[in-house]
Design a protein around this motif. Structure first.
Motif, PDB file in Angstrom:
ATOM      1  N   ALA A  28       0.828  -1.208   0.000  1.00  9.57           N
ATOM      2  CA  ALA A  28       0.000   0.000   0.000  1.00  9.57           C
ATOM      3  C   ALA A  28       0.864   1.261   0.000  1.00  9.57           C
ATOM      4  O   ALA A  28       0.531   2.242  -0.672  1.00  9.57           O
ATOM      5  CB  ALA A  28      -0.931  -0.002   1.219  1.00  9.57           C
ATOM      6  N   ASP A  31       2.188   1.645  -3.441  1.00 10.94           N
ATOM      7  CA  ASP A  31       1.110   2.063  -4.329  1.00 10.94           C
ATOM      8  C   ASP A  31       0.778   3.539  -4.124  1.00 10.94           C
ATOM      9  O   ASP A  31       0.516   4.272  -5.085  1.00 10.94           O
ATOM     10  CB  ASP A  31      -0.126   1.203  -4.072  1.00 10.94           C
ATOM     11  CG  ASP A  31      -1.116   1.267  -5.216  1.00 10.94           C
ATOM     12  OD1 ASP A  31      -0.707   1.092  -6.376  1.00 10.94           O
ATOM     13  OD2 ASP A  31      -2.311   1.507  -4.953  1.00 10.94           O
ATOM     14  N   LEU A 157      -4.447  -0.361  -6.244  1.00 10.09           N
ATOM     15  CA  LEU A 157      -5.568  -0.529  -5.315  1.00 10.09           C
ATOM     16  C   LEU A 157      -6.821   0.178  -5.820  1.00 10.09           C
ATOM     17  O   LEU A 157      -7.933  -0.325  -5.655  1.00 10.09           O
ATOM     18  CB  LEU A 157      -5.173  -0.001  -3.933  1.00 10.09           C
ATOM     19  CG  LEU A 157      -4.126  -0.838  -3.193  1.00 10.09           C
ATOM     20  CD1 LEU A 157      -3.628  -0.107  -1.961  1.00 10.09           C
ATOM     21  CD2 LEU A 157      -4.704  -2.195  -2.804  1.00 10.09           C
ATOM     22  N   PRO A 165      -5.086   4.290  -1.582  1.00  5.06           N
ATOM     23  CA  PRO A 165      -3.984   3.607  -0.889  1.00  5.06           C
ATOM     24  C   PRO A 165      -3.775   4.083   0.541  1.00  5.06           C
ATOM     25  O   PRO A 165      -3.392   3.290   1.401  1.00  5.06           O
ATOM     26  CB  PRO A 165      -2.763   3.930  -1.771  1.00  5.06           C
ATOM     27  CG  PRO A 165      -3.328   4.183  -3.119  1.00  5.06           C
ATOM     28  CD  PRO A 165      -4.661   4.822  -2.897  1.00  5.06           C
ATOM     29  N   VAL A 168      -5.742   2.043   2.949  1.00  5.26           N
ATOM     30  CA  VAL A 168      -5.182   0.704   3.093  1.00  5.26           C
ATOM     31  C   VAL A 168      -3.912   0.763   3.948  1.00  5.26           C
ATOM     32  O   VAL A 168      -3.661  -0.129   4.764  1.00  5.26           O
ATOM     33  CB  VAL A 168      -4.880   0.087   1.721  1.00  5.26           C
ATOM     34  CG1 VAL A 168      -4.309  -1.323   1.869  1.00  5.26           C
ATOM     35  CG2 VAL A 168      -6.152   0.040   0.879  1.00  5.26           C
TER      36      VAL A 168
END
Length: 283
Positions: A28, A31, A157, A165, A168
């Protein structure tokens, strides 16, 4: 050198859960970084028939009149914001509604009509009587459906799950911290049970000229005394030798064994006289 207690099924499960949460956290974070680098700040995405949030920096001229106008816009609040901040679009299929002004940061909602065709359009945000040539411009990209919008996202994501992200990252961080705390707690409980059975882990092995100096996790509170003969257990808890206690602290003891002894950081030390542990006669 040190050795942890052998984890039981519960602790191994918690360890796997924590590792998975840490891997998700790393994914995450990567990302989120890719999204920050790969996504343009002047690009807004919206689905036909839907709405999207937008924000940007307001360019306020440095003259006194513009500064005074800006102060008035801040004082009057969001309800009257469109008196001072104007959106100019190159299509009637889009509508921009300003909802907030904080300093020079504006926030708005972009609405796309249900029949708006897919494509890109130009948005100019002007302050007061600012010339359009001096105002910042943005791109609004219209998509026919949510699937097409997600497919255009640089974030994995967002493409797969429609999740930002950052959320997350926060969720995975909470799970990793909780899992780590539970593993630590379970490890303490496993160690307490191990010590209660008369078995202690080896905390340190130091190579000396005359042999291995061994520090293990049984001490006076466990009934250990200098001169006691203790059993050395391998990682499978099988007796592989003996040692004689030399020094005893409250919760640890020290002994010396030969350099040829079968002993390592994954080994344990046990009291032979305790029920359920290998005794001298078993070795």
């Amino acid at each position: 050198m040190s050795a942890p207690t052998d984890p039981g099924p519960a602790r191994r499960g918690l360890q796997k859960f924590t590792i998975a949460a840490c891997l998700l956290l790393l994914l995450a974070v990567a990302d989120a970084c890719w999204l920050a680098i790969g996504d343009a700040r002047d690009l807004f995405r919206v689905v036909a028939g839907g709405a999207a949030r937008a924000s940007g920096d307001l360019i306020v001229p440095a003259d006194r009149q513009a500064v005074s106008l800006h102060e008035r816009a801040l004082a009057e609040g969001p309800a009257l914001l469109e008196r001072y901040v104007h959106a100019e679009l190159d299509t009637p299929d889009l509508d921009v509604r300003f909802v907030e002004l904080q300093g020079r940061l504006w926030r708005a909602e972009i609405h796309a009509s249900a029949g708006a065709p897919a494509g890109e359009h130009r948005l100019t945000v002007r302050f007061g009587n600012q010339p359009a040539t001096e105002a910042p411009t943005y791109t609004v990209r219209i998509f026919p459906d949510l699937a097409a919008l997600r497919a255009d996202q640089p974030s994995l994501l967002l493409r797969l799950f429609g999740l930002q992200p950052v959320w997350v990252v926060l969720g995975a961080l909470a799970l990793a911290l909780a899992g780590g705390a539970l593993v630590y707690r379970q490890a303490g409980q496993d160690l307490e049970r191990l010590l209660a059975s008369g078995v202690g882990p080896i905390y340190r092995l130091a190579r000396r000229a005359h042999g291995w100096e061994v520090v293990f996790g049984l001490g006076r509170v466990h009934g250990v005394r200098p001169g006691d003969c203790m059993t050395i257990l391998d990682p499978g808890r099988r007796a592989v030798g003996f040692l004689t206690v030399e020094e005893v602290e409250t919760e640890t003891a020290t002994a010396t064994v030969s350099l040829e002894a079968n002993i390592g950081p994954g080994h344990f030390v046990a009291r032979p006289e305790r029920p359920g542990n290998p005794g001298k006669e078993d070795a």
